[in-house]
Design an enzyme around this catalytic site. Structure first.
Site, mmCIF file in Angstrom:
data_model
loop_
_atom_site.group_PDB
_atom_site.id
_atom_site.type_symbol
_atom_site.label_atom_id
_atom_site.label_comp_id
_atom_site.label_asym_id
_atom_site.label_seq_id
_atom_site.Cartn_x
_atom_site.Cartn_y
_atom_site.Cartn_z
ATOM 1 N N ASP A 227 0.753 -1.151 -0.077
ATOM 2 C CA ASP A 227 0.062 -0.082 -0.126
ATOM 3 C C ASP A 227 0.897 1.188 0.098
ATOM 4 O O ASP A 227 2.044 1.164 0.310
ATOM 5 C CB ASP A 227 -0.791 0.043 1.192
ATOM 6 C CG ASP A 227 -1.978 -0.945 1.173
ATOM 7 O OD1 ASP A 227 -2.188 -1.439 0.177
ATOM 8 O OD2 ASP A 227 -2.535 -1.134 2.336
ATOM 9 N N LYS B 62 -4.186 2.603 -2.509
ATOM 10 C CA LYS B 62 -5.280 2.855 -1.680
ATOM 11 C C LYS B 62 -5.299 4.126 -0.944
ATOM 12 O O LYS B 62 -5.179 4.135 0.407
ATOM 13 C CB LYS B 62 -5.274 1.681 -0.590
ATOM 14 C CG LYS B 62 -5.829 0.389 -0.569
ATOM 15 C CD LYS B 62 -7.318 0.241 -0.453
ATOM 16 C CE LYS B 62 -7.373 -1.282 -0.151
ATOM 17 N NZ LYS B 62 -6.900 -1.915 0.924
ATOM 18 N N MET C 246 -7.506 8.739 9.885
ATOM 19 C CA MET C 246 -8.343 9.240 8.517
ATOM 20 C C MET C 246 -9.218 10.377 9.008
ATOM 21 O O MET C 246 -10.305 10.470 8.417
ATOM 22 C CB MET C 246 -9.119 8.064 7.959
ATOM 23 C CG MET C 246 -8.068 6.959 7.504
ATOM 24 S SD MET C 246 -9.125 5.511 7.032
ATOM 25 C CE MET C 246 -9.301 4.697 8.545
#
Ligand SMILES: C[S@@+](CC[C@H](N)C(=O)[O-])C[C@H]1O[C@@H](n2cnc3c(N)ncnc32)[C@H](O)[C@@H]1O
Length: 273
Positions: free
Chosen positions: A47, A69, A182
């Site tokens: 990733d 991603k 996030m």
């Protein structure tokens, strides 16, 4: 389920997938297990959160496949990643699935090995240091402390896809640290929501960008001041938000000097695989 589906014995005939947590960035935070597996892999799917320094520890012979991603820029759909893992394992390869942090913390690790289990592909999971632990340590913010916080909550601030509502009551409990993954885009909403649900606007909070790396930046403030401070600092992902009285401790416990961080040179193959 057969025992070898949960703890894989490497099998050249059918191949094995190793779901490996690579930590938040500093390659020194890799586990020995992760490092050893990297030295004997055939192929590695990785990733964007797996740092360049970690990738540099893979021997040149390992085939690297970037599966992306990034937020809103999913390079490869999850199903395609799952298919690739199965296909390479069936070709008899030792397949590494390298993930930032820990595969089971906001990493979709469960979904990926679910597919492997369903397809009868042997797999093993190697835990990694999740961003909350690595980033908090390098920012000098203990997540619990007898004087300030008896519990710690990890939540995701990325709500668009999941469409779930925040459990504001749980988030605004006293004597607790909240770590938001996030959460950069939703930062003002998070701060406003917590204040609206009874948390003091003066509660200390921090946002850490690229924690544990030479690019680490830490912005501190309160629920009231942090959104503007972060906007002024023009932080970019990956960032982690830490909310709670423990953030005050950074004033005394800040130890990491990103600019001076000298990474120990680790040569591929320096340890037995
Ligand atoms: C999809 S989640 C994956 C989390 C990962 N599985 C883990 O255990 O850390 C990605 C989020 O982790 C956080 N993150 C990962 N590495 C970070 C770092 N070095 N500094 C700050 N936040 C980080 C950010 O919130 C980022 O948006």
């Amino acid at each position: 389920m057969e025992p070898n589906q949960t703890h894989a014995t490497p099998d050249r005939a059918t191949g094995t997938v190793y779901l490996v947590g690579c930590g938040p960035g500093d390659p020194e935070l890799l586990t020995l297990r992760a490092y050893r597996l990297m030295q004997s892999a055939d192929v590695a799917l990785y990733d964007h959160l797996v740092s360049d320094e970690v990738m540099a520890l893979l021997p040149a012979s390992v085939r690297r496949i970037y599966v992306g991603k990034e937020r809103d820029r999913h390079t490869m759909p999850q199903e395609a990643i799952n298919d690739l893992l199965v296909r390479h394992a069936r070709d008899g390869h030792r397949v590494l699935r390298l993930k930032g942090g820990d595969p089971f913390i906001f990493g979709r690790g469960g979904e990926e090995i679910d597919t492997l289990a369903a397809q009868g592909v042997a797999f093993e999971v190697v835990p990694g240091i999740t961003a909350a632990l690595g980033v908090a340590s390098y920012a000098g913010i203990p997540l619990t402390h007898r004087d300030y916080a008896q519990s710690c909550l990890f939540v995701t601030g990325h709500r668009k896809e999941d469409g779930f509502e925040m459990d504001w009551q749980a988030l605004s409990r006293p004597r607790q640290t909240v770590v938001v993954y996030m959460g950069l885009l939703g930062l003002p909403t998070m701060c406003d929501g917590l204040i609206a649900h009874g948390m003091s606007a003066d509660t200390p909070a921090a946002v850490v960008q690229q924690g544990t790396t030479r690019e680490q930046r830490v912005i501190t403030g309160t629920l009231r001041t942090l959104p503007q401070a972060v906007a002024d600092a023009m932080l970019t992902p990956p960032t982690l938000m830490i909310i709670g009285d423990v953030v005050r401790l950074r004033e005394r416990l800040d130890w990491f000097r990103p600019g001076e961080a000298a990474l120990l040179p680790v040569k591929p193959g320096a340890m037995p695989a």
